[in-house]
Design an enzyme around this catalytic site. Structure first.
Site, PDB file in Angstrom:
ATOM      1  N   SER A   1       0.839  -1.198   0.000  1.00 35.11           N
ATOM      2  CA  SER A   1       0.000   0.000   0.000  1.00 35.11           C
ATOM      3  C   SER A   1       0.877   1.252   0.000  1.00 35.11           C
ATOM      4  CB  SER A   1      -0.971   0.015   1.188  1.00 35.11           C
ATOM      5  OG  SER A   1      -1.818  -1.093   1.127  1.00 35.11           O
ATOM      6  N   HIS A   2       1.794   1.261  -0.940  1.00 39.63           N
ATOM      7  CA  HIS A   2       2.677   2.416  -1.116  1.00 39.63           C
ATOM      8  C   HIS A   2       3.352   2.308  -2.483  1.00 39.63           C
ATOM      9  CE1 HIS A   2       5.890  -0.423  -0.358  1.00 39.63           C
ATOM     10  NE2 HIS A   2       5.416  -0.689   0.858  1.00 39.63           N
ATOM     11  N   ALA A   3       3.992   3.361  -2.892  1.00 41.78           N
ATOM     12  CA  ALA A   3       4.875   3.330  -4.060  1.00 41.78           C
ATOM     13  C   ALA A   3       6.275   3.648  -3.569  1.00 41.78           C
ATOM     14  CB  ALA A   3       4.426   4.362  -5.098  1.00 41.78           C
TER      15      ALA A   3
END
Ligand code: TYD
Length: 134
Positions: free
Chosen positions: A51-53
């Site tokens: 749930s991130h880049a």
């Protein structure tokens, strides 16, 4: 410049009746120099990772078990079910990732271009969209 796209890399597989062997190395199999390797394991059923880049590219391999990887480059979405240790999923820089559906005993190996740095992360989805479409 063409933006690199998420894709499965077929790693070499040396088949042997005594057991198979796969490997990856800089220059030949992967499009960046390896700086760091880490792994995720003992994931409780139903948990979601990622749930991130990140601002750096990585490759994720299901060394054991299986899990699903959902990716977005801000325009296009991709879903990969990883369940073989001879596939490496290339995740380009600036790709949003969510990993879930971990099987029991799943082991996710991640090969990274950079040492850990909290500044490499984009954890806000709107901020990610702004940066990936800039
Ligand atoms: P994170 O990258 O968010 O894990 P995931 O994407 O699998 O959900 O990292 C989880 C925590 O671990 C976070 O507090 C940062 C820390 N961490 C390190 O200390 N070193 C590392 O190399 C990595 C990848 C994470």
């Amino acid at each position: 410049m063409i933006k690199p796209t998420p894709q499965l890399l077929h790693l070499p597989k040396i088949e042997d009746e005594r057991g198979n062997l796969s490997f990856l190395e800089n220059e030949n199999q992967i499009p960046f120099k390896i700086k760091r390797v880490y792994w995720v394991y003992d994931v409780p059923g139903g948990e979601i990772r990622g749930s991130h880049a990140k601002k750096i590219p990585e490759i994720i391999i299901a060394l054991s078990g299986s899990f699903d990887v959902f990716l977005s480059d801000g325009k296009q979405e991709f879903v990969f079910h990883l369940n073989r240790s001879y596939y490496g999923l290339f995740i380009p820089a600036l790709t949003w990732r969510t990993v879930n559906n971990f099987s029991t005993n799943a082991l996710a190996l991640v090969v990274s271009e950079a040492s850990y740095d909290a500044n490499h992360y984009i954890r806000d989805y709107d901020q990610f969209l702004n940066q990936s479409n800039a």
